[in-house]
Design a protein around this motif. Structure first.
Motif, PDB file in Angstrom:
ATOM      1  N   GLY A   1     -43.552  29.997 -27.031  1.00  0.00           N
ATOM      2  CA  GLY A   1     -42.819  29.297 -25.851  1.00  0.00           C
ATOM      3  C   GLY A   1     -42.585  30.277 -24.760  1.00  0.00           C
ATOM      4  N   ASN A   2     -42.345  31.167 -25.001  1.00  0.00           N
ATOM      5  CA  ASN A   2     -41.900  32.131 -23.809  1.00  0.00           C
ATOM      6  C   ASN A   2     -42.917  33.287 -23.718  1.00  0.00           C
ATOM      7  OD1 ASN A   2     -41.199  33.991 -26.000  1.00  0.00           O
ATOM      8  ND2 ASN A   2     -39.006  34.026 -25.550  1.00  0.00           N
ATOM      9  N   HIS A   3     -43.915  33.471 -24.327  1.00  0.00           N
ATOM     10  CA  HIS A   3     -44.900  34.557 -24.252  1.00  0.00           C
ATOM     11  C   HIS A   3     -45.321  34.954 -22.596  1.00  0.00           C
ATOM     12  CE1 HIS A   3     -46.321  34.833 -28.589  1.00  0.00           C
ATOM     13  NE2 HIS A   3     -45.071  34.745 -28.469  1.00  0.00           N
ATOM     14  N   ALA A   4     -45.545  33.647 -22.058  1.00  0.00           N
ATOM     15  CA  ALA A   4     -46.059  33.673 -20.672  1.00  0.00           C
ATOM     16  C   ALA A   4     -44.714  34.337 -19.664  1.00  0.00           C
ATOM     17  CB  ALA A   4     -46.463  32.349 -20.016  1.00  0.00           C
ATOM     18  N   GLU A   5     -43.592  34.189 -19.966  1.00  0.00           N
ATOM     19  CA  GLU A   5     -42.454  34.537 -19.228  1.00  0.00           C
ATOM     20  C   GLU A   5     -42.223  35.888 -19.392  1.00  0.00           C
ATOM     21  OE1 GLU A   5     -37.920  34.418 -20.466  1.00  0.00           O
ATOM     22  OE2 GLU A   5     -38.648  32.312 -20.318  1.00  0.00           O
ATOM     23  N   ILE A   6     -42.344  36.301 -20.813  1.00  0.00           N
ATOM     24  CA  ILE A   6     -42.133  37.768 -21.067  1.00  0.00           C
ATOM     25  C   ILE A   6     -43.447  38.529 -20.513  1.00  0.00           C
ATOM     26  CG2 ILE A   6     -41.733  39.336 -22.797  1.00  0.00           C
ATOM     27  CD1 ILE A   6     -40.891  37.073 -24.357  1.00  0.00           C
ATOM     28  N   THR A   7     -44.496  38.083 -20.657  1.00  0.00           N
ATOM     29  CA  THR A   7     -45.672  38.725 -20.180  1.00  0.00           C
ATOM     30  C   THR A   7     -45.570  38.982 -18.444  1.00  0.00           C
ATOM     31  OG1 THR A   7     -47.172  38.071 -21.741  1.00  0.00           O
ATOM     32  CG2 THR A   7     -48.087  38.776 -19.554  1.00  0.00           C
ATOM     33  N   HIS A   8     -45.142  37.990 -17.754  1.00  0.00           N
ATOM     34  CA  HIS A   8     -44.836  37.887 -16.388  1.00  0.00           C
ATOM     35  C   HIS A   8     -43.655  38.954 -15.786  1.00  0.00           C
ATOM     36  CE1 HIS A   8     -43.726  36.717 -12.312  1.00  0.00           C
ATOM     37  NE2 HIS A   8     -45.074  36.248 -12.119  1.00  0.00           N
ATOM     38  N   PHE A   9     -42.805  38.988 -16.569  1.00  0.00           N
ATOM     39  CA  PHE A   9     -41.805  39.870 -16.226  1.00  0.00           C
ATOM     40  C   PHE A   9     -42.031  41.404 -16.633  1.00  0.00           C
ATOM     41  CE2 PHE A   9     -37.812  42.447 -17.030  1.00  0.00           C
ATOM     42  CZ  PHE A   9     -37.014  41.885 -16.132  1.00  0.00           C
ATOM     43  N   ALA A  10     -42.492  41.680 -17.830  1.00  0.00           N
ATOM     44  CA  ALA A  10     -43.110  43.042 -18.065  1.00  0.00           C
ATOM     45  C   ALA A  10     -44.135  43.595 -17.122  1.00  0.00           C
ATOM     46  CB  ALA A  10     -43.831  43.148 -19.389  1.00  0.00           C
TER      47      ALA A  10
END
Length: 347
Positions: A94-103
């Protein structure tokens, strides 16, 4: 002069982040090391500088187990302070896209994201865009793609010794994102990573569950059909283990019992029968370590990884399109699929 090591931060200290090795140590699959933390520890070119988890007990346990010097409860704080070269994402999808974007926006060079990629194609599209924007080298954690036995399968197929490839068969079912992601990636891999024309599927889900375009659970894939643009057909049927077979005009090649063995059969003899042949020898090696080493090489050479964001996007879209075929009563779903907002599961 010593070869510099790449600094790594791990987001998610659960099963795949750092504890699954304890579960599978006694099994004969030969995949160890398996978890993200174990893989980086085994890789000579990486060093883990910190790990984060919203559950402090999980972060403490994994950091103690793998001698990770720092732990955090907030991955954003960790990445801002530690400024790693590589980030591992080992959380629920559920938060893979969010973490990828931040990283990606905060300077990482590589991302190792555990499967599944994400929970909708809209999220997958966003992950592709941010990785392209910042030239982030990305691998999805579908480890068979990095494992020598499966690489040898593809080498045999690419050599042409078995003639024309006709069908790739996955003996696999499982939940669309949590289990079938592996089958989708191997169908793609053994079909030479060809673009997809269309898919059709049968999925174990109540049709009423599609009313809000978001399923209550991660639905089980029963059967799937994939028409690749290079003419190869992909077929998945229920199986008792992850096994993959490629049928060609001059023989077949198959993985057995989740990669414990491999079988090669060639057209030969007086009557041109399909008979057993010797599968070439190969090194037994962890797919996790192979995945990490591939990211390091891609960073150093500025090349694509073997499981890059575009391939991860493609195999993920295969999964979503199979589910969307069920939503459309078994219709062919051509790629790119129109329904980018279809969301699978409650994460």
């Amino acid at each position: 002069m010593a070869t510099p090591k790449y600094r790594v931060c791990i987001v998610g200290c659960g099963r795949m982040g750092g504890t699954i090795d304890e579960e599978v140590r006694a099994t004969p699959h030969g995949a160890l090391p398996y978890s993200h933390a174990a893989g980086y520890t085994a890789c000579e070119r990486t060093t883990i500088v910190a790990a984060a988890d919203i559950v402090e007990e999980n972060a403490r346990y994994v950091c103690d187990k793998w001698d990770i010097p720092k732990r955090y409860l907030d991955y954003r704080e960790m990445l801002a302070r530690e400024k790693p070269d590589i980030v591992s994402i080992a959380t629920r999808p559920g938060n893979h896209a969010e973490i990828t974007h931040f990283a990606a926006e905060n300077g990482v060079k590589g991302i190792y994201c555990d499967k599944p990629l994400c929970a909708s194609m809209a999220e997958a599209d966003a992950m592709v865009a941010v990785c392209e924007k910042h030239n982030v080298k990305f691998n999805l954690g579908t480890q068979r793609r990095f494992t020598p036995g499966y690489l040898k399968m593809r080498e045999i197929l690419e050599s042409g010794q078995l003639g024309e490839r006709r069908a790739v068969i996955a003996y696999s079912g499982g939940a669309a994102l949590w289990g079938y992601t592996h089958a989708a990636d191997m169908l793609l891999f053994l079909a030479s990573d060809s673009p997809i024309d269309y898919v059709q599927g049968n999925v174990a889900v109540d049709d009423a569950d599609f009313d809000d375009n978001r399923t209550e659970a991660d639905p089980g894939i029963v059967m799937g059909f994939v028409q690749f643009q290079n003419g190869i057909r992909g077929i998945s049927i229920p199986g008792t283990a992850y096994e993959f077979e490629v049928n060609c005009s001059e023989g077949t090649v198959r993985s057995l019992n989740n990669g414990l063995g491999f079988q090669l059969r060639k057209r030969q003899g007086q009557f041109s029968e399909i008979l057993d042949a010797e599968f070439p020898p190969f090194e037994r090696k962890s797919g996790t370590v192979g995945c990490i080493e591939d990211i390091v090489e891609a960073i150093e050479t500025d090349t694509e990884t073997l499981g890059n964001i575009h391939l991860a996007h493609q195999s993920t879209e295969m999964v979503f399109a199979i589910v969307d075929s069920q939503r459309q009563n078994g219709a062919r779903v051509h790629l790119p699929m129109e329904n980018r907002e279809l969301y699978l599961g409650r994460w």
